[in-house]
Design an enzyme around this catalytic site. Structure first.
Site, PDB file in Angstrom:
ATOM      1  N   HIS A   1       1.923   1.987  -3.483  1.00  0.00           N
ATOM      2  CA  HIS A   1       0.884   2.679  -4.257  1.00  0.00           C
ATOM      3  C   HIS A   1       0.962   4.185  -4.027  1.00  0.00           C
ATOM      4  O   HIS A   1       0.829   4.977  -4.968  1.00  0.00           O
ATOM      5  CB  HIS A   1      -0.503   2.184  -3.844  1.00  0.00           C
ATOM      6  CG  HIS A   1      -0.963   0.970  -4.580  1.00  0.00           C
ATOM      7  ND1 HIS A   1      -0.923   0.853  -5.955  1.00  0.00           N
ATOM      8  CD2 HIS A   1      -1.498  -0.199  -4.123  1.00  0.00           C
ATOM      9  CE1 HIS A   1      -1.421  -0.317  -6.316  1.00  0.00           C
ATOM     10  NE2 HIS A   1      -1.770  -0.978  -5.228  1.00  0.00           N
TER      11      HIS A   1
ATOM     12  N   GLU B   1       0.827  -1.211   0.000  1.00  0.00           N
ATOM     13  CA  GLU B   1       0.000   0.000   0.000  1.00  0.00           C
ATOM     14  C   GLU B   1       0.860   1.259   0.000  1.00  0.00           C
ATOM     15  O   GLU B   1       0.526   2.258  -0.650  1.00  0.00           O
ATOM     16  CB  GLU B   1      -0.950  -0.013   1.195  1.00  0.00           C
ATOM     17  CG  GLU B   1      -1.917  -1.196   1.223  1.00  0.00           C
ATOM     18  CD  GLU B   1      -2.708  -1.347  -0.071  1.00  0.00           C
ATOM     19  OE1 GLU B   1      -2.962  -0.337  -0.757  1.00  0.00           O
ATOM     20  OE2 GLU B   1      -3.059  -2.493  -0.408  1.00  0.00           O
TER      21      GLU B   1
END
Length: 300
Positions: free
Chosen positions: A135, A132
Site C-alpha cells: 500500500h 501494508e
C-alpha cells in the site's frame, strides 16, 4: 480494466463530481472555489492524516528494542520491496488487523494489533506486513487520503448548496435537495470502489514481496474469522478509518457490494490462490518463528 487504470478513472470521476457541484452552485467561479477548497483540504490531510489516524487508534511506536521480531521482519520485507523502512506501531487491540498510513514511502508507518501478533503464524504475519508495505509503495495511503477528503468536501458542498444555493439550481429546491443526498452518496460509492481496487493490487504486490500468495490467503481467512466476532472499539468510534485496515474491522461482507470498503475475503483468497497456481506454489511453505530457529523465509 487494470487496477491502476480503474483507480485513475474513479479519481477523475470524484474530481469531476466535486467540480460539478461547485459549478451548479455558482457557475465557473463556484467550480474554481471548489478546486481551491479541495486543494487546501487535501494539503492538510496529506500532511497530518498519519498522525491523526495513529492517535485515533492509540498506536504506540516500537523499535528493535521493544519489538525486535516485528521490527526485523518489516526491515527485511522493506528491503525486498526496495523501499524505505516505515515506522512500526503496535495497537493494543484484540481483533487481529493492520493498516498502513503516511503521505509517501519516506514518511509512512505500518501498524499491527496485538491480536494479529498473537494469532498469526510468522509467515502469515509477514504476508500481512508485506500487504501494508505494498500500500505504501503504491501510494495507496495518499490516494485513499485524497479520496476520503474529496468525499467529505463533496458532502460539505452539497449541504452548502442547500443553504446558500441561488445559482443555476437556486430556483429549484427539489434539485438542490436531490443534490444534497445524491452527491455524497455518489462520492461514497466512488471512494469505496477505489478502496476495493487498491486492496486487490496490494494483495498481489504483497504476495510478491513476501514470496508466497498462499501465506496472505491464509492470513486473510484467519483475520476474517476473528474480526467477525471480535469488536474493535477504536474502529467503531472512527468508522471513517475502516477502509485502511487489511480486513474491514467493523463487519464482514460476503460479496463486493457497492457499499463495502473491502472486496470479499472469498474473492481475495481466490485471486491469491490463482496467483499461487500461476507461479507454481500449490501449498504454503512453513517458516520457523524468529528467535526459535534460523529465519529462512524470503524476507530474511
Amino acid at each position: 480494466m487494470t487496477g491502476y487504470l480503474k483507480t485513475t478513472v474513479l479519481m477523475a470521476a470524484m474530481t469531476g463530481l466535486f467540480l460539478g457541484i461547485g459549478y451548479l452552485i455558482a457557475g465557473a467561479g463556484g467550480a474554481l472555489i471548489a478546486l481551491v477548497v479541495a486543494a487546501g483540504m487535501n494539503a492538510f490531510a496529506w500532511w497530518n492524516s498519519d498522525k491523526m489516524v495513529l492517535r485515533m487508534h492509540n498506536a504506540r511506536p516500537v523499535d528493535a528494542h521493544t519489538a525486535p521480531e516485528l521490527q526485523e521482519m518489516v526491515v527485511q520485507l522493506a528491503r525486498n520491496a526496495n523501499m524505505p523502512v516505515p515506522a512500526v506501531y503496535i495497537i493494543d487491540e484484540d481483533q487481529p488487523n493492520a493498516f498502513a498510513t503516511g503521505r509517501n514511502p519516506d514518511n509512512a508507518a505500518v501498524a499491527a494489533t496485538t491480536g494479529l501478533l498473537k494469532r498469526l503464524s510468522q509467515e502469515e504475519l509477514a504476508a500481512v506486513m508485506a500487504h501494508e508495505l505494498a500500500h505504501i509503495r503504491n501510494y495507496d495511503t495518499l490516494i485513499m487520503t485524497v479520496t476520503a477528503t474529496f468525499a467529505g468536501a463533496i458532502s460539505m458542498l452539497a449541504n452548502l448548496a442547500l443553504l446558500f444555493g441561488r445559482g443555476r439550481n437556486g430556483s429549484n429546491p427539489i434539485a438542490l435537495i436531490a443534490m444534497m443526498f445524491l452527491a455524497p452518496l455518489a462520492a461514497g460509492l466512488v471512494q469505496m470502489a477505489i478502496s476495493r481496487s487498491r486492496e486487490y493490487e496490494a494483495d498481489r504486490a504483497g504476495a510478491e514481496i513476501c514470496g508466497n500468495p498462499l501465506w496472505l490467503a491464509a492470513a486473510l481467512k484467519r483475520i476474517q474469522g476473528f474480526a467477525a466476532r471480535i469488536d474493535n472499539a477504536a474502529a467503531e468510534r472512527n468508522p471513517a478509518t475502516a477502509h485502511m485496515f487489511i480486513i474491514n474491522p467493523l463487519h464482514a461482507f460476503k460479496h463486493d457490494k457497492l457499499f463495502s470498503t473491502h472486496p470479499s475475503t472469498e474473492n481475495r483468497v481466490a485471486a491469491l490462490e490463482k496467483l499461487a497456481a500461476e507461479t507454481g506454489q500449490s501449498r504454503p511453505s512453513s517458516v520457523p518463528r524468529s528467535g526459535r530457529g534460523a529465519q529462512t523465509g524470503p524476507w530474511a
